[in-house]
Design a protein around this motif. Structure first.
Motif, short mmCIF file in Angstrom:
data_model
loop_
_atom_site.label_atom_id
_atom_site.label_comp_id
_atom_site.label_asym_id
_atom_site.label_seq_id
_atom_site.Cartn_x
_atom_site.Cartn_y
_atom_site.Cartn_z
N PHE A 1 52.37 32.54 22.95
CA PHE A 1 52.71 31.70 21.79
C PHE A 1 53.80 32.35 20.95
O PHE A 1 53.94 33.57 20.92
CB PHE A 1 51.48 31.48 20.90
CG PHE A 1 50.30 30.88 21.60
CD1 PHE A 1 50.22 29.52 21.84
CD2 PHE A 1 49.25 31.69 22.02
CE1 PHE A 1 49.12 28.97 22.48
CE2 PHE A 1 48.15 31.16 22.66
CZ PHE A 1 48.08 29.80 22.91
N GLN B 1 52.93 29.37 16.17
CA GLN B 1 51.71 28.86 16.81
C GLN B 1 50.53 29.83 16.60
O GLN B 1 49.40 29.39 16.40
CB GLN B 1 51.95 28.63 18.31
CG GLN B 1 52.64 27.33 18.65
CD GLN B 1 54.10 27.31 18.21
OE1 GLN B 1 54.79 28.32 18.40
NE2 GLN B 1 54.55 26.21 17.65
N GLN C 1 49.22 29.13 13.28
CA GLN C 1 48.48 27.87 13.27
C GLN C 1 47.07 28.04 13.82
O GLN C 1 46.10 27.50 13.28
CB GLN C 1 49.23 26.81 14.09
CG GLN C 1 50.43 26.19 13.38
CD GLN C 1 51.07 25.10 14.24
OE1 GLN C 1 51.16 25.24 15.46
NE2 GLN C 1 51.52 24.03 13.60
N THR D 1 51.48 25.64 23.35
CA THR D 1 51.57 24.56 22.37
C THR D 1 50.25 24.40 21.62
O THR D 1 49.17 24.72 22.15
CB THR D 1 51.92 23.23 23.04
OG1 THR D 1 50.90 22.90 24.01
CG2 THR D 1 53.27 23.31 23.73
N VAL D 2 50.34 23.91 20.40
CA VAL D 2 49.18 23.62 19.56
C VAL D 2 49.32 22.19 19.07
O VAL D 2 50.33 21.82 18.47
CB VAL D 2 49.08 24.59 18.36
CG1 VAL D 2 47.85 24.27 17.53
CG2 VAL D 2 49.06 26.03 18.83
#
Length: 1248
Positions: free
Chosen positions: A277, A281, A284, A371-372
């Motif tokens: 990441f 991310q 997050q 990805t988130v």
């Protein structure tokens, strides 16, 4: 027998908890093949448990009669459920090397630990299902975490291996084996090693070694059992810097220790998320975890799921996830994501769409793509991490995430274990760096939480904490502050846990923030912060966010009385230890607070014996005990932390060998090496299990007799349940009497001092019944807080700010008024009054408080009215300043007079806290008037004009001699609601060269308060460095500093506590005294140093400082031994008095050493009612005494300075408003005095 079971329950778990083999049974394989066309279809099978291996592996018949188990498992002698299972007969190995089984079966009892769920384990070992395939698959590892209802975790490492078999190739019929050759097929089995400890890399390496053996022979139950039995012999290293290594051919396996008791072991690659990441991310994901969202990780690789999830659990340390945690969900468990509560789970990437469609509000994390997203949209609707914290994190420097880049200049290695060791060193260093990066992220997020806690009543004022956050950051905190994670974090703060968070928070405080901790006044922006806030330079605005500190109200530059050392260098580790290299020279975030990792020592276990034979296992333990003994012999005594780890391990080995007395002796040595790792429960169990003859032997060994006595005494003590509740501040709803009002005000964070709150109570109840209405409290509290908020919005132009000091704050600003200097607003800081002119803003200084000469109200006739105006006369100006303040005139008159009186007393007594207290009084006056809004409001506020009243009623004139000798005063009870007695003072000098690990190298002042509380000041700036080191719970009587890294403290509970000055923790105890420890004496020479200690019963002990063992002990016949002194090589002692003075008289007695029959001279001390302490400084004797106060109502504290040559009193100092209880010297240049609880201050005096 019950005694042995209890002791087994307290044994630590070893590396292995269980080893389980999972796969398809022969019957299932045969039935499945008969149902499908295997040449074209891939068959799915239900995996089941085939083998279970749990300690103990030595049979009961071979165990000795004591019944103590032979392996390190907590489950050995406890109840476990019995799983009845059909165990297939394993057929001889076929051509493919793996046996297939079917036909005859036998039923056996498999004893399984009660906290391992065999029902779910097969699914978790094959989360993607178990298939029959046409082609072999490579071996694959993945990792499991099991969490019970109490939050205790168990960890598993699984390897899936492929084995060939042929359809119908082997079957059992008519008493013999038959075979037919058809299509060659493959299936898999899994071996799962389960441990209480998260040793993912180590257990993966262990299984890799087993696979080497299984590739050349069939999977047999005995081979797996032998493998499990070997692992059960491996002890877990205690917390600290000692790692355990063992050989499991062909690899050397390392078990890293935990950093400390609170921190879990880290045996995985912590940089994996940084490879998957971007920083945004990662932040997050951390946000989703801290806000207790429903988080689901996805990956096509089962191994990544657990490893990445575990990394994030370590990133938020010391905060802990409090909800369901299942990093791997099998296909049959997907409905778990429908749970309504917060959770963290992991699924295969194939199920991404299915899970996303199941429910809303899921945080979906694709590890493979980095990805988130959420199940509702492609973005995540979560508040951002606080800007300053995120900025630091994203701009981190010094992290080298690619090992290949690190070793590209090196040649090819030829020794696999050497290459693994180099890789491990790199990884451990990187792990250490990442932990510091993420810890500082957490510290930056929650650094100011402690400033909004009331420790006495365990209250967190969340609303006020939120108000101090940046507006853009408040959505983040509003969510986080309501979570279970944060609630648990608050408990640790209120319990004053000295964990990694606290250590970093303290170590990274700026000097301004340290000085802020010395004040107890409302929050106002300083001129420096105001300039940054309204600066057009974005870098300044960022610095403001990073460095926000509360105001330093002390006007003076805090006295730098003592030399502050600045030469810094890193201590090179001793030979035989390796230090993990620092790859980031600037440390985390490129900040100067980074310290290098501590040196690590490796202890290698002997080669494993045949683990199923009792006498071989006993010989192995015996060899291990011998090796530990040799290691103990080779470690220098000053390396006590390493010695403690060896004693700890040897104690457990002796426990397993039923050498209970030897085990107790090893554990007793932890008192003198590192009490932090003392296994209290196991020692209690050992004591309870002693046989009669062992107890007799223990009674003949003094150190064991003391240990057993202490264990028995502790068992008899009534355990007080720890108070772990946390309350949020709430406004009261019922009327309050004075006691309840004190509690409520302290909870609100307005003020702590009880005497000040009593005066506030009188002000708010003037002319009324002596109780506070809840509505009055609400209005007062609201006015106070609104005033704080308004102060944050005060904006002074740069032309005005440049006239003020950086640490000045505007505490009161009037409305626009007419003055003889023009129209403007009168502003009050902690230092001065000035006029902020209207129109084009300008600065006109009215006066500094120290220059005030007169303040009065005058009345000017206007028509039929008399208009009041405030006149202020400054000693530096001829012209009187006059302001038409109208109705606010009386209040401003009160406030200015109080500040003037506080300034005068602060200057006279060299005590800046008087000014701080006066400022608090002034702000309370303002709030009282704003709250009451009646004609009596100003009269009520006058109840808070404490210093102005003292100034006029009881003039506290400081004699000239006292004023000239006194340099400064500090308050060690700042964090407490009332002053406490200063029982002991001790000064330790600074260090010219020191390690950054060891602190800042500045001199320190150690102060012992009541109840075993120790406060530490930085003697270079007089800022408080540690506000509470808890040393037992009894009164402390004496202190002694040794070798700049230890402070010895004698207590009334008969224990000598030893504080490590580097870690500021009390990690050693000397328990040889039987009565309260009264004094120390240090004998220093060129050849050696040695220390004497004495206790009240007349016992004097001479200590070996390197080993902390008793060199000599003798008994003096006396009623109560108070102190000892060394003089010309002779040890002098005092029975109820000092050798130069009687403790209850007003004179000093001087003795001639050759004639002890009577003193040859007596020195009279005028107005002295008792001598409490005495020290010699150069050619002076400083005597701390009690004396009558000027008003004759209470005691005062006096210091007499007596010349040793003329035998006359040179000076009489009016030191304190209560008796002087402690004296100490600072390098012969200064003397520090501490007083009893009516005063509770420490005074710093100049020595001439």
């Amino acid at each position: 027998e019950e005694r042995h079971v209890l002791m087994a329950d307290h044994l630590p778990s070893g590396l292995l908890e269980a080893c389980v083999v999972v796969g398809a049974s022969g019957d299932k394989l045969k039935n499945s093949l008969q149902q499908g066309n295997t040449t074209t279809d891939i068959l799915s099978l239900d995996p089941e448990v085939l083998q279970v291996h749990v300690p103990p592996f030595v049979t009961k018949e071979n165990a000795d009669e004591s019944g103590v188990p032979r392996t390190f498992s907590q489950v050995q002698c406890r109840r476990s459920f019995i799983k009845k299972k059909e165990r297939p007969v394993v057929a001889p190995s076929g051509p493919g090397g793996a046996g297939s089984s079917e036909g005859a079966t036998v039923t056996e009892d498999v004893s399984v630990p009660k906290d391992i769920d065999l029902m779910a384990l097969p699914q978790l070992c094959f989360p993607g299902g178990l298939q029959v395939t046409n082609e072999p698959k490579e071996e694959r590892f993945h990792f499991l975490v099991f969490t019970d209802v109490f939050g205790n975790q168990t960890h598993g490492v699984v390897v899936q291996c492929c084995r060939p078999f042929q359809e119908g190739s082997v079957f059992y019929q008519n008493g013999h084996w038959s075979s037919t050759r058809t299509t060659k097929l493959y299936t898999a089995y899994a071996i799962c090693v389960i441990s209480k400890h998260p040793y993912y890399n180590a257990l993966k390496d262990c299984l890799s070694c087993l696979l080497v053996q299984l590739r050349t022979c069939r999977l047999s139950e005995e081979r797996v059992k032998e493998f499990a039995a070997k692992l059960s012999l491996v002890p877990i290293p205690p917390p600290g810097q000692l790692h355990v290594v063992f050989s499991l051919r062909p690899l050397m396996i390392i078990l890293p220790s935990r950093e400390d008791k609170e921190h879990p072991a880290v045996d995985l690659d912590l940089h994996l998320p940084f490879l998957c990441f971007r920083s945004k991310q990662i932040l997050q994901i951390i946000t989703g975890i801290l806000m207790e969202q429903r988080v689901v990780f996805f990956s096509a690789d089962w191994a990544r799921l657990t490893l990445v999830a575990e990394c994030f659990m370590l990133y938020i340390h010391p905060l802990h996830w409090q909800h369901p945690y299942v990093p791997i969900l099998s296909a049959q468990m997907l409905d778990f994501v429908m749970a309504p509560t917060a959770f963290l789970m992991g699924c295969h990437l194939n199920h991404f769409e299915e899970v996303a469609a199941e429910t809303d509000d899921l945080i979906l994390i694709n590890i493979d793509d980095g990805t988130v997203s959420s199940s509702c949209s492609e973005t995540v609707d979560l508040p951002d991490v606080p800007f300053a914290s995120a900025e630091c994190f994203t701009k981190r420097k010094g992290l080298q995430l690619q090992y290949d880049l690190e070793v590209c200049h090196q040649g090819a290695g030829t020794d696999v274990n050497e290459m693994r060791m180099l890789r491990r060193q790199w990884q451990q260093n990187l792990n250490w760096e990442i932990q510091k990066v993420t810890l500082e992220l957490i510290v930056n997020m929650f650094r100011d939480v402690s400033g909004h806690l009331n420790y006495e009543h365990r209250v967190f004022n969340s609303e006020e904490f939120l108000k101090t956050r940046e507006l853009a950051d408040q959505p983040f905190y509003k969510k986080v502050l309501e979570t279970h994670i944060f609630h648990s974090f608050l408990k640790d703060r209120l319990n004053r846990e000295m964990d990694a968070f606290t250590r970093m928070e303290v170590n990274t405080l700026s000097e301004t923030q340290k000085m802020k901790a010395m004040t107890d006044n409302p929050r106002r922006p300083t001129m420096q912060e105001m300039a940054r806030k309204y600066s057009s330079n974005p870098e300044n605005r960022l610095n403001k966010r990073l460095g926000m500190s509360l105001p330093n109200l002390g006007e003076e530059r805090h006295l730098n009385l003592l030399r502050q050392t600045s030469l810094k260098k890193i201590i090179i580790p001793e030979s035989g230890e390796y230090t993990l290299k620092k790859y980031g020279s600037k440390g985390f975030f490129g900040c100067p607070h980074s310290i290098p990792p501590k040196p690590v020592k490796i202890f290698k276990l002997p080669e494993f014996p045949p683990p199923m034979v009792h006498h071989h296992v006993q010989n192995y333990y015996g060899e291990l005990i011998i090796l530990l003994g040799k290691a103990i012999f080779c470690v220098p005594p000053e390396n006590s932390t390493l010695l403690a780890r060896y004693f700890y391990l040897r104690g457990f080995m002796n426990t397993l060998c039923s050498k209970r007395l030897d085990a107790l002796s090893d554990f007793q040595n932890l008192y003198k090496t590192d009490i932090e790792i003392f296994p209290t429960d196991l020692v209690k169990a050992l004591v309870d299990s002693l046989q009669k003859d062992e107890r007799s032997q223990a009674d003949r060994r003094p150190e064991l007799k003391r240990l057993i006595f202490k264990v028995k005494t502790d068992n008899e003590m009534v355990l007080v349940q720890a108070d772990n509740h946390v309350k949020k501040f709430q406004l009261p709803k019922t009327h309050m009497l004075q006691e309840d009002f004190v509690k409520r005000i302290q909870e609100s964070g307005i003020v702590k001092d009880v005497a000040t709150i009593h005066r506030l109570f009188e002000a708010l109840t003037v002319g009324q019944q002596k109780q506070i209405d809840p509505e009055v409290f609400r209005v007062f509290y609201t006015f106070w807080k609104e005033t704080e908020v308004e102060a944050q919005d005060v904006h002074l132009p740069a032309e005005v700010i440049e006239h003020l000091d950086n640490n000045e704050c505007v505490y009161k600003l009037s409305c626009s008024v007419k003055t003889n200097q023009g129209v403007g607003k009168i502003a009050m800081t902690q230092k001065r009054l000035f006029l902020l002119t209207d129109g084009r803003p300008g600065f006109i200084e009215i006066t500094k408080f120290k220059d005030l000469k007169e303040v009065k109200i005058s009345f000017a006739p206007f028509l039929l009215l008399r208009i009041p105006s405030l006149k202020i006369k400054c000693s530096l100006r001829k012209e009187v300043f006059e302001a038409n303040l109208k109705s606010a005139c009386d209040l401003w008159n009160l406030m200015v007079r109080e500040m003037w009186a506080g300034r005068t007393m602060a200057d006279d007594h060299k005590d800046p806290q008087y000014m701080q207290q006066a400022l608090t009084n002034v702000l309370l006056m303002d709030a009282v008037v704003g709250c009451l809004q009646t004609q009596k409001a100003v009269f009520a506020a006058s109840k808070l004009a404490y210093f102005d009243r003292v100034k006029h009623e009881v003039p506290m004139m400081v004699p000239k001699t006292t004023s000239e000798t006194l340099k400064h005063k500090i308050n060690p009870s700042l964090d407490l609601p009332a002053p406490q007695t200063v029982h002991v003072l001790h000064y330790t000098p600074g260090q010219l060269s020191y390690s950054e690990v060891d602190g800042d190298g500045n001199p320190k002042l150690w102060c012992a308060l009541s109840g075993g509380r120790v406060v530490v000041f930085d003697a270079a700036s007089w800022s408080m460095q540690q506000n509470c080191i808890q040393v037992g719970s009894s009164q402390l009587n004496c202190m002694l500093g040794l070798d700049q890294d230890q402070v010895w403290i004698g207590s009334q509970d008969s224990i000598i506590y030893i504080i490590d000055t580097c870690s500021m923790s009390c990690n050693k105890q000397l328990t040889e005294h039987r009565h309260e420890v009264m004094d120390f004496a240090l004998e220093e020479s060129d050849k050696m140093s040695q220390t004497y200690s004495c206790s009240a019963d007349g016992t004097v002990i001479l200590w070996d400082l390197s080993t902390l063992k008793v060199k000599k002990q003798f008994q003096l016949t006396c009623d109560r031994l108070m102190s000892i002194q060394l003089f010309n090589g002779t040890l002098w002692y005092c029975k109820g008095q000092l050798w130069t003075s009687c403790s209850d008289s007003d004179e000093l007695c001087l003795w001639h050493c050759k004639d002890l029959t009577k003193p040859f001279l007596r020195v009279q001390l005028q107005n002295c009612t008792g001598v409490n302490c005495m020290i010699k400084v150069k050619n002076q004797i400083w005597v701390g005494c009690s004396g009558p106060s000027p008003d004759q109502c209470r005691r005062s504290g006096k210091i007499y300075i007596v010349d040793t040559e003329s035998h006359s009193v040179e000076k009489e100092l009016m030191a304190h408003t209560d008796s002087v209880q402690a004296l100490c010297s600072a390098e012969g240049r200064y003397v520090l005095s501490g007083s009893a609880c009516q005063d509770g201050k420490i005074a710093i005096w100049k020595v001439e």
